[in-house]
Scaffold this motif. Structure first.
Motif, PDB file in Angstrom:
ATOM      1  N   ASP A 285      23.644  27.195  24.637  1.00  0.00           N
ATOM      2  CA  ASP A 285      23.112  28.144  25.623  1.00  0.00           C
ATOM      3  C   ASP A 285      23.815  29.489  25.426  1.00  0.00           C
ATOM      4  N   SER A 286      24.299  30.097  26.479  1.00  0.00           N
ATOM      5  CA  SER A 286      24.937  31.407  26.329  1.00  0.00           C
ATOM      6  C   SER A 286      26.427  31.319  26.045  1.00  0.00           C
ATOM      7  N   CYS A 287      27.140  30.419  26.749  1.00  0.00           N
ATOM      8  CA  CYS A 287      28.608  30.400  26.612  1.00  0.00           C
ATOM      9  C   CYS A 287      29.198  29.034  26.928  1.00  0.00           C
ATOM     10  N   SER A 307      33.126  36.596  30.252  1.00  0.00           N
ATOM     11  CA  SER A 307      33.408  37.549  31.325  1.00  0.00           C
ATOM     12  C   SER A 307      32.792  37.046  32.620  1.00  0.00           C
ATOM     13  N   ALA A 308      33.149  37.670  33.720  1.00  0.00           N
ATOM     14  CA  ALA A 308      32.586  37.254  35.010  1.00  0.00           C
ATOM     15  C   ALA A 308      31.065  37.352  34.992  1.00  0.00           C
ATOM     16  N   GLU A 309      30.554  38.416  34.410  1.00  0.00           N
ATOM     17  CA  GLU A 309      29.104  38.594  34.359  1.00  0.00           C
ATOM     18  C   GLU A 309      28.437  37.470  33.564  1.00  0.00           C
ATOM     19  N   GLU A 310      29.079  37.070  32.467  1.00  0.00           N
ATOM     20  CA  GLU A 310      28.505  35.999  31.643  1.00  0.00           C
ATOM     21  C   GLU A 310      28.578  34.644  32.345  1.00  0.00           C
ATOM     22  N   ILE A 311      29.693  34.371  33.026  1.00  0.00           N
ATOM     23  CA  ILE A 311      29.825  33.100  33.743  1.00  0.00           C
ATOM     24  C   ILE A 311      28.821  33.037  34.889  1.00  0.00           C
ATOM     25  N   ILE A 312      28.670  34.129  35.628  1.00  0.00           N
ATOM     26  CA  ILE A 312      27.706  34.162  36.727  1.00  0.00           C
ATOM     27  C   ILE A 312      26.292  33.929  36.206  1.00  0.00           C
ATOM     28  N   ALA A 313      25.942  34.582  35.102  1.00  0.00           N
ATOM     29  CA  ALA A 313      24.602  34.405  34.531  1.00  0.00           C
ATOM     30  C   ALA A 313      24.386  32.953  34.109  1.00  0.00           C
ATOM     31  N   ALA A 314      25.425  32.329  33.540  1.00  0.00           N
ATOM     32  CA  ALA A 314      25.302  30.938  33.108  1.00  0.00           C
ATOM     33  C   ALA A 314      25.105  30.014  34.310  1.00  0.00           C
ATOM     34  N   GLU A 316      23.908  30.873  37.263  1.00  0.00           N
ATOM     35  CA  GLU A 316      22.608  31.178  37.860  1.00  0.00           C
ATOM     36  C   GLU A 316      21.474  30.479  37.114  1.00  0.00           C
ATOM     37  N   ALA A 317      21.650  30.277  35.808  1.00  0.00           N
ATOM     38  CA  ALA A 317      20.635  29.545  35.039  1.00  0.00           C
ATOM     39  C   ALA A 317      20.543  28.096  35.510  1.00  0.00           C
ATOM     40  N   TYR A 318      21.681  27.497  35.847  1.00  0.00           N
ATOM     41  CA  TYR A 318      21.658  26.145  36.410  1.00  0.00           C
ATOM     42  C   TYR A 318      21.029  26.137  37.802  1.00  0.00           C
ATOM     43  N   VAL A 319      21.300  27.173  38.589  1.00  0.00           N
ATOM     44  CA  VAL A 319      20.714  27.260  39.929  1.00  0.00           C
ATOM     45  C   VAL A 319      19.187  27.275  39.840  1.00  0.00           C
ATOM     46  N   ARG A 320      18.665  27.990  38.870  1.00  0.00           N
ATOM     47  CA  ARG A 320      17.204  28.056  38.715  1.00  0.00           C
ATOM     48  C   ARG A 320      16.600  26.696  38.389  1.00  0.00           C
ATOM     49  N   LEU A 321      17.407  25.799  37.841  1.00  0.00           N
ATOM     50  CA  LEU A 321      16.926  24.436  37.565  1.00  0.00           C
ATOM     51  C   LEU A 321      16.991  23.542  38.792  1.00  0.00           C
ATOM     52  N   GLY A 322      17.722  23.988  39.830  1.00  0.00           N
ATOM     53  CA  GLY A 322      17.840  23.187  41.041  1.00  0.00           C
ATOM     54  C   GLY A 322      19.242  22.727  41.373  1.00  0.00           C
ATOM     55  N   VAL A 323      20.239  23.162  40.594  1.00  0.00           N
ATOM     56  CA  VAL A 323      21.633  22.808  40.876  1.00  0.00           C
ATOM     57  C   VAL A 323      22.153  23.730  41.983  1.00  0.00           C
ATOM     58  N   THR A 324      22.666  23.134  43.048  1.00  0.00           N
ATOM     59  CA  THR A 324      23.151  23.937  44.179  1.00  0.00           C
ATOM     60  C   THR A 324      24.610  23.650  44.522  1.00  0.00           C
ATOM     61  N   HIS A 325      25.206  22.657  43.898  1.00  0.00           N
ATOM     62  CA  HIS A 325      26.606  22.303  44.152  1.00  0.00           C
ATOM     63  C   HIS A 325      27.384  22.437  42.849  1.00  0.00           C
ATOM     64  N   PHE A 326      28.505  23.143  42.894  1.00  0.00           N
ATOM     65  CA  PHE A 326      29.307  23.349  41.696  1.00  0.00           C
ATOM     66  C   PHE A 326      30.757  22.970  41.981  1.00  0.00           C
ATOM     67  N   ILE A 338      42.100  31.538  42.505  1.00  0.00           N
ATOM     68  CA  ILE A 338      42.010  32.902  43.027  1.00  0.00           C
ATOM     69  C   ILE A 338      41.152  33.757  42.106  1.00  0.00           C
ATOM     70  N   ARG A 339      41.410  33.681  40.799  1.00  0.00           N
ATOM     71  CA  ARG A 339      40.653  34.497  39.844  1.00  0.00           C
ATOM     72  C   ARG A 339      39.161  34.171  39.881  1.00  0.00           C
ATOM     73  N   VAL A 340      38.835  32.860  39.768  1.00  0.00           N
ATOM     74  CA  VAL A 340      37.423  32.450  39.729  1.00  0.00           C
ATOM     75  C   VAL A 340      36.752  32.716  41.075  1.00  0.00           C
ATOM     76  N   GLY A 341      37.494  32.494  42.159  1.00  0.00           N
ATOM     77  CA  GLY A 341      36.922  32.759  43.473  1.00  0.00           C
ATOM     78  C   GLY A 341      36.533  34.210  43.657  1.00  0.00           C
ATOM     79  N   GLU A 342      37.415  35.110  43.231  1.00  0.00           N
ATOM     80  CA  GLU A 342      37.171  36.535  43.443  1.00  0.00           C
ATOM     81  C   GLU A 342      36.143  37.112  42.469  1.00  0.00           C
ATOM     82  N   THR A 343      36.136  36.628  41.224  1.00  0.00           N
ATOM     83  CA  THR A 343      35.278  37.250  40.210  1.00  0.00           C
ATOM     84  C   THR A 343      33.927  36.560  40.042  1.00  0.00           C
ATOM     85  N   VAL A 344      33.836  35.278  40.445  1.00  0.00           N
ATOM     86  CA  VAL A 344      32.597  34.533  40.232  1.00  0.00           C
ATOM     87  C   VAL A 344      31.979  34.046  41.538  1.00  0.00           C
TER      88      VAL A 344
END
Length: 361
Positions: A285-287, A307-314, A316-326, A338-344
């Protein structure tokens, strides 16, 4: 669409788990509580606490962290071969009451050092049948009075669970497993089916199949879907990949301290599916980085790196499939929460919660 983000609180007796070499305070209540407090302060709803023989007891730690936090939701992993359904239902209902509805349960069927605590059921099909009975009895005890149930593995007579759970119906039941037997149990009894970090096409195929299976079951609510994955996020793509390779390189020759010493997941269909990804490519996939799966345990799984933008996009692709819990994680657990919470996590939740704009006609 409501999204839920959970982190991971380690409950190994010694430090070193997946590269977290924190020495001071490891395993103390103050250490774990400070991590749980950071988790709830940086966008996460709560965290998974794993189950395995030779670890700090999951349910005891979940209770302690509930008392030391305000909103933190422990996702407590439990095993039917370790618990009987009656005592478990009452223990969970008690914690659900004390925490005013914050408890979540992760039902684990896979083996660990199961013989050490008296579980001698070796057959996977039998273990999933036992899990199904366990979930059925627990739900009845949370929702009915004077429960009598006679199955192949468990039996209760005129049983009533007191106190009653705080939430109507009891805590949500998360469940994992990729075999046919596991998916049948998930479709019939689970609230959330958890999956490892597989590529989008594989996740989509599983969700489609599970939707078909659950449609034939008498469910009160649709089955929901979750993803368990490591994320390595940095300011830039290059920094993220450098950090990821450095982390994984530290596992070479030091695997006993990096990955659980029990055999959880060994020989499972889910682990086989992950290992097969190595033949499909280093990055999918992307990353989605497949190299960590060579270490052969779900503790490694796959990693999203970028990057945060790339992780968020990745994500969000799962969300579009129906995944709502991570369920996300990286090490050191406290620092990376702290890092992942603030940036993603916070940016993703901000978008979901943002009210829709309307145009005056």
């Amino acid at each position: 669409m409501a999204l839920e983000f959970l982190w991971y609180v380690p409950n190994t007796v010694e430090s070193g788990h997946r590269g977290d070499d924190t020495a001071e305070g490891w395993g103390t209540l103050d250490f774990s509580a400070s991590m749980a407090q950071a988790i709830e302060e940086h966008g996460f709803a709560g965290a998974l606490i794993g189950a395995g023989w030779g670890r700090t007891d999951t349910f005891t730690l979940a209770t302690a962290l509930t008392a030391r936090t305000r909103a933190f939701q422990p996702l407590a992993a439990i095993r039917p071969g370790y618990w009987q359904p009656g005592p478990f239902a009452c223990a969970a209902a008690t914690l659900d009451q004390l925490g005013q509805g914050r408890l979540i349960i992760n039902i684990v069927t896979g083996k660990d050092d199961h013989r050490a605590y008296g579980d001698f059921d070796e057959d996977p099909a039998s273990r999933y049948e036992r899990t199904c009975e366990f979930m059925q009895i627990v739900r009845r005890l949370w929702t009915q009075e004077d429960v009598t149930f006679e199955g192949q593995h468990f039996r209760v007579e005129h049983s009533t669970c007191l106190p009653r759970p705080y939430r109507l119906g009891g805590p949500p039941l998360y469940f994992g497993g990729a075999s046919s037997a596991a998916e049948q149990v998930a479709a019939a009894e689970a609230d959330v089916q958890l999956m490892w970090g597989e590529p989008l096409a594989m996740v989509e195929e599983r969700i489609d199949r599970l939707k078909g299976l659950s449609a034939s079951c008498e469910r009160e609510r649709p089955l929901e879907y979750g993803l368990r994955i490591t994320v390595v996020v940095r300011d830039t793509t290059e920094e993220a990949w450098q950090a990821a390779r450095q982390k994984l390189g530290g596992w070479e020759g030091n695997l006993d301290r990096r990955v659980e010493r029990n055999v959880t997941g060994q020989g499972s269909v889910g682990q086989a599916r992950l290992h097969e990804l190595l033949d499909k490519g280093d990055v999918l996939d992307s990353c989605l980085w497949t190299a960590p799966t060579k270490f052969g345990t779900g503790a490694a799984s796959t990693w999203l790196v970028g990057s945060a933008e790339e992780i968020i996009a990745a994500l969000e692709a799962y969300v579009r499939l129906g995944v709502t819990h991570f369920i996300l994680s990286d090490t050191p657990y406290h620092e990376e929460a702290i890092r992942v919470g603030e940036t993603v996590v916070k940016p993703m939740l901000a978008v979901v919660r943002e009210p829709a704009t309307t145009t005056a006609s």
